[in-house]
Design an enzyme around this catalytic site. Sequence first.
Site, PDB file in Angstrom:
ATOM      1  CG  ASP A   1       7.682  -6.014   1.412  1.00 42.19           C
ATOM      2  OD1 ASP A   1       7.247  -5.554   0.199  1.00 42.19           O
ATOM      3  OD2 ASP A   1       8.194  -7.339   1.295  1.00 42.19           O
TER       4      ASP A   1
ATOM      5  N   GLY B   1       2.923  -2.100  -2.418  1.00 44.00           N
ATOM      6  CA  GLY B   1       2.396  -2.322  -3.748  1.00 44.00           C
ATOM      7  C   GLY B   1       0.809  -3.233  -3.696  1.00 44.00           C
TER       8      GLY B   1
ATOM      9  CD1 TRP C   1      -2.665  -0.910   2.494  1.00 44.73           C
ATOM     10  CD2 TRP C   1      -2.555   0.429   0.768  1.00 44.73           C
ATOM     11  NE1 TRP C   1      -3.577   0.186   3.010  1.00 44.73           N
ATOM     12  CE2 TRP C   1      -3.603   1.089   1.852  1.00 44.73           C
ATOM     13  CE3 TRP C   1      -2.722   1.417  -0.520  1.00 44.73           C
ATOM     14  CZ2 TRP C   1      -4.415   2.291   1.808  1.00 44.73           C
ATOM     15  CZ3 TRP C   1      -3.475   2.455  -0.584  1.00 44.73           C
ATOM     16  CH2 TRP C   1      -4.197   3.117   0.666  1.00 44.73           C
TER      17      TRP C   1
ATOM     18  NE  ARG D   1       4.580  -1.698  -7.729  1.00 48.92           N
ATOM     19  CZ  ARG D   1       4.870  -2.467  -6.916  1.00 48.92           C
ATOM     20  NH1 ARG D   1       3.770  -3.504  -6.878  1.00 48.92           N
ATOM     21  NH2 ARG D   1       5.696  -2.480  -6.051  1.00 48.92           N
TER      22      ARG D   1
ATOM     23  CG  HIS E   1       5.560   3.361  -3.469  1.00 52.66           C
ATOM     24  ND1 HIS E   1       5.949   1.987  -2.690  1.00 52.66           N
ATOM     25  CD2 HIS E   1       5.761   3.085  -4.553  1.00 52.66           C
ATOM     26  CE1 HIS E   1       6.416   1.246  -3.554  1.00 52.66           C
ATOM     27  NE2 HIS E   1       6.283   1.400  -4.950  1.00 52.66           N
TER      28      HIS E   1
ATOM     29  CG  ASN F   1      13.800  -0.892  -4.279  1.00 54.80           C
ATOM     30  OD1 ASN F   1      13.826  -0.426  -3.147  1.00 54.80           O
ATOM     31  ND2 ASN F   1      13.328  -2.035  -4.631  1.00 54.80           N
TER      32      ASN F   1
ATOM     33  NE  ARG G   1      10.174  -2.168  -6.554  1.00 55.87           N
ATOM     34  CZ  ARG G   1       9.536  -2.542  -5.492  1.00 55.87           C
ATOM     35  NH1 ARG G   1       8.624  -1.510  -5.416  1.00 55.87           N
ATOM     36  NH2 ARG G   1       9.774  -3.617  -4.544  1.00 55.87           N
TER      37      ARG G   1
ATOM     38  NE  ARG H   1      12.182 -12.316   0.058  1.00 59.20           N
ATOM     39  CZ  ARG H   1      10.880 -12.237  -0.182  1.00 59.20           C
ATOM     40  NH1 ARG H   1      10.494 -13.533  -0.289  1.00 59.20           N
ATOM     41  NH2 ARG H   1      10.027 -11.153  -0.729  1.00 59.20           N
TER      42      ARG H   1
HETATM   43  C1  FPP Z   1       8.173  -1.963  -0.722  1.00 52.51           C
HETATM   44  O1  FPP Z   1       6.971  -2.299  -1.226  1.00 52.51           O
HETATM   45  C2  FPP Z   1       8.412  -0.669  -0.424  1.00 52.51           C
HETATM   46  C3  FPP Z   1       9.547   0.000  -1.151  1.00 52.51           C
HETATM   47  C4  FPP Z   1      10.339  -0.636  -2.057  1.00 52.51           C
HETATM   48  C5  FPP Z   1       9.740   1.604  -0.796  1.00 52.51           C
HETATM   49  C6  FPP Z   1       9.578   1.829   0.442  1.00 52.51           C
HETATM   50  C7  FPP Z   1       9.151   3.630   0.068  1.00 52.51           C
HETATM   51  C8  FPP Z   1       8.156   3.986   0.901  1.00 52.51           C
HETATM   52  C9  FPP Z   1       7.557   3.670   2.273  1.00 52.51           C
HETATM   53  C10 FPP Z   1       8.097   5.450   0.662  1.00 52.51           C
HETATM   54  C11 FPP Z   1       9.362   6.636   0.599  1.00 52.51           C
HETATM   55  C12 FPP Z   1      10.071   6.608   1.818  1.00 52.51           C
HETATM   56  C13 FPP Z   1      10.341   7.498   2.563  1.00 52.51           C
HETATM   57  C14 FPP Z   1      11.332   7.516   3.768  1.00 52.51           C
HETATM   58  C15 FPP Z   1       9.791   8.988   2.115  1.00 52.51           C
HETATM   59  P1  FPP Z   1       6.737  -3.030  -2.400  1.00 52.51           P
HETATM   60  O2  FPP Z   1       6.326  -2.069  -3.494  1.00 52.51           O
HETATM   61  O3  FPP Z   1       7.656  -3.971  -2.647  1.00 52.51           O
HETATM   62  O4  FPP Z   1       5.209  -3.849  -2.161  1.00 52.51           O
HETATM   63  P2  FPP Z   1       4.779  -5.153  -2.847  1.00 52.51           P
HETATM   64  O5  FPP Z   1       5.775  -6.209  -2.290  1.00 52.51           O
HETATM   65  O6  FPP Z   1       3.374  -5.383  -2.218  1.00 52.51           O
HETATM   66  O7  FPP Z   1       4.726  -5.005  -4.125  1.00 52.51           O
END
Ligand code: FPP
Length: 247
Positions: free
Chosen positions: A18, A21, A23, A31, A35, A66, A69, A192
């Site tokens: 997590d 976004g 970062w 965003r 990723h 997801n 989104r 969570r």
């Molecule tokens: C949560 O960060 C992250 C995700 C919903 C996606 C995780 C995916 C990756 C790390 C890349 C793809 C994975 C692989 C295995 C190739 P968020 O976007 O919810 O962050 P935020 O809460 O700061 O907005």
Amino acid sequence: MSSPGPAKIPQHVAIIMDGNGRWAKARGLPRLEGHRRGVETVRTVVDAAREIGIRYITLYAFSVENWKRPTDEVSGLMGLLDYFLKRELNNLIKEKVRLHTIGRTDALPANVQRELDRVKDATKHFTDWNLVLALNYGSRNEVADAARAYAEAVQAGREKATDASWERFSRYLYTGGLPDPDLLIRTSGEQRVSNFLLLQCAYAEMVFTPVLWPDFGQADLQAAVDEYGRRERRYGLTTEQIKTGAK
Ligand code: FPP
């Protein structure tokens, strides 16, 4: 002086990745850039897990929620997954890491499903190291799917309803055949479990770190493993029973 004894290494670590976004936002970047950096962390963590001796690593890459989104973020994530699978195939083979998936993967784009099948097939004979990607995964859906499969098995005479037990039922979960996680880590300060491996984490230790996923590295994984090593897992027993091995 007593020696500290061998370090306790979790066999299976599950991670809720997590903070991608946030970062990106902190740097004024889109965003998807977060990723993209998150994918680099996946490579780092898979390598670090092997070095530490963690045999199973499960990553929550895409949840059933997801899909809600923005469409360009969803398609960007699918593109990154495709890119990751193509790029990592040789590395996984070289390092003898088996790829598994959990989740309703049949709803993923056809090109991603093809790559997943290709990588899973090419790594299926490896046993020591395992990378499990949770894709279109939700724990409640998993239970519903397992209940349906179990009911069908009862109807077909392969199971008896009166024999129902956790041991028998859990084989019908997406994780059937995989050990339960010993340690669950969530990055980015959120505390969570977000519909992730709810039943399998019944006895898992949980470590929440403020580090955002793109910044998470070998030292952060090691710190979580060290924290796990300091915890006492009692499974309902008393400390005294654990120490003496008494039943
Ligand atoms: C949560 O960060 C992250 C995700 C919903 C996606 C995780 C995916 C990756 C790390 C890349 C793809 C994975 C692989 C295995 C190739 P968020 O976007 O919810 O962050 P935020 O809460 O700061 O907005």
